[in-house]
Design a protein around this motif. Structure first.
Motif, PDB file in Angstrom:
ATOM      1  N   GLU A  46      31.110  24.355  41.796  1.00  0.00           N
ATOM      2  CA  GLU A  46      32.214  23.671  41.241  1.00  0.00           C
ATOM      3  C   GLU A  46      32.865  24.153  39.973  1.00  0.00           C
ATOM      4  O   GLU A  46      31.871  24.116  39.187  1.00  0.00           O
ATOM      5  CB  GLU A  46      32.099  22.151  41.039  1.00  0.00           C
ATOM      6  N   LEU A  47      33.715  24.413  39.939  1.00  0.00           N
ATOM      7  CA  LEU A  47      34.364  25.078  38.521  1.00  0.00           C
ATOM      8  C   LEU A  47      35.674  24.046  38.150  1.00  0.00           C
ATOM      9  O   LEU A  47      36.321  23.602  39.072  1.00  0.00           O
ATOM     10  CB  LEU A  47      34.929  26.584  38.838  1.00  0.00           C
ATOM     11  N   SER A  48      35.627  24.064  36.782  1.00  0.00           N
ATOM     12  CA  SER A  48      36.904  23.141  36.276  1.00  0.00           C
ATOM     13  C   SER A  48      37.324  24.097  35.454  1.00  0.00           C
ATOM     14  O   SER A  48      36.972  25.026  34.903  1.00  0.00           O
ATOM     15  CB  SER A  48      36.448  21.944  35.812  1.00  0.00           C
ATOM     16  N   LYS A  49      38.566  23.448  34.483  1.00  0.00           N
ATOM     17  CA  LYS A  49      39.132  24.327  33.671  1.00  0.00           C
ATOM     18  C   LYS A  49      38.169  24.437  32.288  1.00  0.00           C
ATOM     19  O   LYS A  49      38.482  25.324  31.666  1.00  0.00           O
ATOM     20  CB  LYS A  49      40.562  23.620  33.402  1.00  0.00           C
ATOM     21  N   ASN A  50      37.395  23.621  32.175  1.00  0.00           N
ATOM     22  CA  ASN A  50      36.413  23.717  31.188  1.00  0.00           C
ATOM     23  C   ASN A  50      35.427  24.656  31.291  1.00  0.00           C
ATOM     24  O   ASN A  50      34.677  24.883  30.362  1.00  0.00           O
ATOM     25  CB  ASN A  50      35.705  22.172  31.155  1.00  0.00           C
ATOM     26  N   ASP A  51      35.416  25.381  32.504  1.00  0.00           N
ATOM     27  CA  ASP A  51      34.333  26.476  32.414  1.00  0.00           C
ATOM     28  C   ASP A  51      35.017  27.918  32.247  1.00  0.00           C
ATOM     29  O   ASP A  51      34.187  28.984  32.342  1.00  0.00           O
ATOM     30  CB  ASP A  51      33.929  26.538  34.193  1.00  0.00           C
ATOM     31  N   PHE A  52      36.084  27.725  31.847  1.00  0.00           N
ATOM     32  CA  PHE A  52      37.049  29.203  31.733  1.00  0.00           C
ATOM     33  C   PHE A  52      37.243  29.428  30.143  1.00  0.00           C
ATOM     34  O   PHE A  52      37.173  28.520  29.438  1.00  0.00           O
ATOM     35  CB  PHE A  52      38.392  28.989  32.397  1.00  0.00           C
ATOM     36  N   ILE A  53      37.423  30.739  29.769  1.00  0.00           N
ATOM     37  CA  ILE A  53      37.836  31.250  28.529  1.00  0.00           C
ATOM     38  C   ILE A  53      38.942  32.291  28.726  1.00  0.00           C
ATOM     39  O   ILE A  53      38.672  33.159  29.570  1.00  0.00           O
ATOM     40  CB  ILE A  53      36.580  32.073  27.863  1.00  0.00           C
ATOM     41  N   TYR A  54      40.009  31.976  28.217  1.00  0.00           N
ATOM     42  CA  TYR A  54      41.117  32.806  28.423  1.00  0.00           C
ATOM     43  C   TYR A  54      41.128  34.027  27.498  1.00  0.00           C
ATOM     44  O   TYR A  54      41.161  34.078  26.206  1.00  0.00           O
ATOM     45  CB  TYR A  54      42.328  31.987  27.965  1.00  0.00           C
ATOM     46  N   PRO A  55      41.299  35.213  28.327  1.00  0.00           N
ATOM     47  CA  PRO A  55      41.402  36.574  27.293  1.00  0.00           C
ATOM     48  C   PRO A  55      42.543  36.604  26.785  1.00  0.00           C
ATOM     49  O   PRO A  55      43.763  36.632  27.579  1.00  0.00           O
ATOM     50  CB  PRO A  55      40.926  37.458  28.288  1.00  0.00           C
ATOM     51  N   LEU A  56      42.565  37.197  25.525  1.00  0.00           N
ATOM     52  CA  LEU A  56      44.006  37.497  24.813  1.00  0.00           C
ATOM     53  C   LEU A  56      43.675  39.037  24.248  1.00  0.00           C
ATOM     54  O   LEU A  56      42.881  38.961  23.509  1.00  0.00           O
ATOM     55  CB  LEU A  56      44.441  36.682  23.673  1.00  0.00           C
ATOM     56  N   PHE A  57      44.555  39.732  24.429  1.00  0.00           N
ATOM     57  CA  PHE A  57      44.553  41.227  23.895  1.00  0.00           C
ATOM     58  C   PHE A  57      45.703  41.206  22.894  1.00  0.00           C
ATOM     59  O   PHE A  57      46.906  41.424  23.195  1.00  0.00           O
ATOM     60  CB  PHE A  57      44.325  42.404  24.789  1.00  0.00           C
ATOM     61  N   VAL A  58      45.557  41.311  21.521  1.00  0.00           N
ATOM     62  CA  VAL A  58      46.349  41.179  20.631  1.00  0.00           C
ATOM     63  C   VAL A  58      46.615  42.497  20.122  1.00  0.00           C
ATOM     64  O   VAL A  58      45.724  43.075  19.718  1.00  0.00           O
ATOM     65  CB  VAL A  58      46.055  40.258  19.223  1.00  0.00           C
ATOM     66  N   VAL A  59      47.800  43.158  19.857  1.00  0.00           N
ATOM     67  CA  VAL A  59      48.247  44.230  19.571  1.00  0.00           C
ATOM     68  C   VAL A  59      49.145  44.162  18.218  1.00  0.00           C
ATOM     69  O   VAL A  59      49.806  43.068  18.368  1.00  0.00           O
ATOM     70  CB  VAL A  59      48.821  45.102  20.544  1.00  0.00           C
ATOM     71  N   PRO A  60      49.353  45.123  17.365  1.00  0.00           N
ATOM     72  CA  PRO A  60      50.240  45.093  16.461  1.00  0.00           C
ATOM     73  C   PRO A  60      51.577  45.081  16.644  1.00  0.00           C
ATOM     74  O   PRO A  60      52.197  45.676  17.768  1.00  0.00           O
ATOM     75  CB  PRO A  60      50.108  46.406  15.513  1.00  0.00           C
ATOM     76  N   GLY A  61      52.689  44.754  15.841  1.00  0.00           N
ATOM     77  CA  GLY A  61      54.057  44.624  16.257  1.00  0.00           C
ATOM     78  C   GLY A  61      54.750  43.063  16.750  1.00  0.00           C
ATOM     79  O   GLY A  61      53.779  42.156  16.355  1.00  0.00           O
ATOM     80  N   THR A  62      55.870  42.908  17.171  1.00  0.00           N
ATOM     81  CA  THR A  62      56.492  41.810  17.479  1.00  0.00           C
ATOM     82  C   THR A  62      57.028  41.833  18.801  1.00  0.00           C
ATOM     83  O   THR A  62      57.543  42.973  19.057  1.00  0.00           O
ATOM     84  CB  THR A  62      57.658  41.294  16.378  1.00  0.00           C
ATOM     85  N   LYS A  63      57.253  40.899  19.657  1.00  0.00           N
ATOM     86  CA  LYS A  63      58.050  41.010  20.669  1.00  0.00           C
ATOM     87  C   LYS A  63      57.586  41.747  21.707  1.00  0.00           C
ATOM     88  O   LYS A  63      58.313  42.666  22.471  1.00  0.00           O
ATOM     89  CB  LYS A  63      59.478  41.137  20.429  1.00  0.00           C
ATOM     90  N   PHE A  64      56.190  41.938  21.642  1.00  0.00           N
ATOM     91  CA  PHE A  64      55.567  42.846  22.556  1.00  0.00           C
ATOM     92  C   PHE A  64      54.722  42.231  23.688  1.00  0.00           C
ATOM     93  O   PHE A  64      53.770  41.329  23.253  1.00  0.00           O
ATOM     94  CB  PHE A  64      54.963  43.947  22.065  1.00  0.00           C
ATOM     95  N   LYS A  65      54.879  42.636  24.896  1.00  0.00           N
ATOM     96  CA  LYS A  65      53.942  41.754  25.917  1.00  0.00           C
ATOM     97  C   LYS A  65      53.944  42.641  27.178  1.00  0.00           C
ATOM     98  O   LYS A  65      54.936  43.349  27.635  1.00  0.00           O
ATOM     99  CB  LYS A  65      54.478  40.446  26.493  1.00  0.00           C
ATOM    100  N   LYS A  66      52.786  43.460  27.483  1.00  0.00           N
ATOM    101  CA  LYS A  66      52.663  44.490  28.688  1.00  0.00           C
ATOM    102  C   LYS A  66      51.182  44.010  29.511  1.00  0.00           C
ATOM    103  O   LYS A  66      50.515  43.928  28.757  1.00  0.00           O
ATOM    104  CB  LYS A  66      52.529  45.742  27.871  1.00  0.00           C
ATOM    105  N   GLU A  67      51.583  44.059  30.539  1.00  0.00           N
ATOM    106  CA  GLU A  67      50.332  43.863  31.345  1.00  0.00           C
ATOM    107  C   GLU A  67      49.281  44.858  31.538  1.00  0.00           C
ATOM    108  O   GLU A  67      49.549  45.953  31.465  1.00  0.00           O
ATOM    109  CB  GLU A  67      50.773  43.546  32.868  1.00  0.00           C
TER     110      GLU A  67
END
Length: 88
Positions: free
Chosen positions: A13-34
């Motif tokens: 059984e998995l719940s939301k408490n088992d997850f860690i959300y990955p974030l890839f931060v880059v320099p700049g503003t208003k930037f979001k690329k898959e």
């Protein structure tokens, strides 16, 4: 079936408490690329990252991990994970 036996033989059984959300931060503003190799995961500027963190918190996911360093060097993955794990 007996509840004790049921708990011993049930599927994982998995719940939301088992997850860690990955974030890839880059320099700049208003930037979001898959990230092409990770559908649904994005490289984001800090302003977009802050927005994403608000949404992650609303979902109840208990932690995020930032940067891509943890993926680049398997020999130091544990060290990087300790240094980049963020919890509320």
């Amino acid at each position: 079936m007996n509840p004790i036996i049921r708990s011993m033989v049930r599927e994982t059984e998995l719940s939301k408490n088992d997850f860690i959300y990955p974030l890839f931060v880059v320099p700049g503003t208003k930037f979001k690329k898959e990230v092409s190799s990770m559908p649904g995961v994005f490289q984001m500027s800090i302003n977009e990252t802050v927005r994403e963190c608000v949404e992650v918190k609303k979902l109840g996911i208990p932690a995020i991990v930032k940067d891509d360093e943890i993926l680049n060097d398997p020999s130091t993955r544990k060290m990087h994970l300790r240094n980049h794990l963020v919890t509320p």
